[in-house]
Scaffold this active site. Structure first.
Site, PDB file in Angstrom:
ATOM      1  N   CYS A  43       0.908  -0.973   0.174  1.00 17.82           N
ATOM      2  CA  CYS A  43       0.010   0.027   0.058  1.00 17.82           C
ATOM      3  C   CYS A  43       0.778   1.295   0.036  1.00 17.82           C
ATOM      4  CB  CYS A  43      -1.049   0.036   1.368  1.00 17.82           C
ATOM      5  SG  CYS A  43      -1.935   1.426   1.186  1.00 17.82           S
ATOM      6  N   ASP A  45       0.491   3.586   1.554  1.00 18.66           N
ATOM      7  CA  ASP A  45       0.379   4.396   2.993  1.00 18.66           C
ATOM      8  C   ASP A  45       1.922   4.710   3.675  1.00 18.66           C
ATOM      9  OD1 ASP A  45       0.247   4.575   6.077  1.00 18.66           O
ATOM     10  OD2 ASP A  45      -1.790   3.896   5.558  1.00 18.66           O
ATOM     11  N   CYS A 102      -6.354  -0.086   6.810  1.00 18.12           N
ATOM     12  CA  CYS A 102      -6.057   0.578   5.357  1.00 18.12           C
ATOM     13  C   CYS A 102      -7.349   1.783   4.842  1.00 18.12           C
ATOM     14  CB  CYS A 102      -5.847  -0.625   4.200  1.00 18.12           C
ATOM     15  SG  CYS A 102      -5.317   0.144   2.827  1.00 18.12           S
TER      16      CYS A 102
HETATM   17 CO    CO Z   1      -3.451   1.223   3.011  1.00 17.75          CO
END
Ligand code: CO
Length: 214
Positions: A43, A45, A102
């Site tokens: 991800c 992130d 997430c």
């Molecule tokens: Co994420």
């Protein structure tokens, strides 16, 4: 210019000094080429940095990141990274790593519009649709969210296995394994989902490809 921005360049100088202090040839060796054994699909992130989580150094992990660690067959970026990693770099492992909490997966559970990203999130909603019986049976919202994150990784691992790139590598006898992980932002630990594919044997017949014509 903000202090944060200026600090980035300062940090870089410090990092170079530290690395060359430990190993004067560090950058010389890296500049000669890369043979990373791992492709990481994670991800975007900011809290899930591939190298730090796995204790790996520059040169060890080829990385692709996007929102909610998706493997979409129409994503030229992902396909190009995958093709290069498998056919040129000859990585031996691919890890799809999701993470609890997430934002992309959370957005897929709701119906709020965010913008262009809604069209990306829609693909995560497909994962919910495949597994809605299991997910709807979980009454606790956090548990349901956690399970959705896990199931999304399982589906992305399977989507990787469905690609012609991965199946051709297997058909040629290339040693290539795909794995699914979920990272916990709360304690830093990885949960291995134990979905490991090393051939297309376990794929439903409709997805199995025969050797490419050369
Ligand atoms: Co994420």
């Amino acid at each position: 210019m903000s202090q944060f921005y200026k600090q980035l360049l300062e940090n870089n100088k410090k990092w170079v000094a530290e690395k060359t202090n430990l190993d004067p040839d560090f950058f010389t060796k890296l500049s000669e080429g890369q043979t990373p054994p791992l492709l990481w699909i994670g991800c975007a992130d900011s809290r899930v940095p591939a190298n730090e989580i796995t204790g790996t150094q520059p040169g060890e992990v080829f990385v692709h990141r996007n929102i909610a660690n998706m493997v979409l067959h129409t994503d030229m970026n992902m396909l190009s990274v995958l093709d290069y990693a498998v056919n040129v770099l000859k990585v031996r492992h691919i890890i799809v790593c999701g993470h609890y909490g997430c934002g992309g997966v959370k957005a897929a559970m709701g119906s709020n519009q965010i913008g262009l990203i809604d069209n990306w999130i829609r693909c995560i909603k497909d994962v919910y649709r495949f597994h809605y019986k299991d997910l709807d049976a979980i009454k606790d919202e956090t548990q349901k969210f956690d399970r959705f994150v896990e199931l999304n990784v399982v589906e992305q691992v399977m989507d990787l296995a469905k690609t012609s790139i991965v199946q051709n590598a297997w058909n040629k006898g290339q040693d290539l394994w795909i794995h699914g992980w979920v990272y916990s932002i709360k304690n830093g630990l990885v949960k291995d989902l134990n979905v490991n594919y090393g051939s297309n044997d376990e794929l439903p017949d409709v997805y199995k490809l025969t050797m490419e014509i050369v």
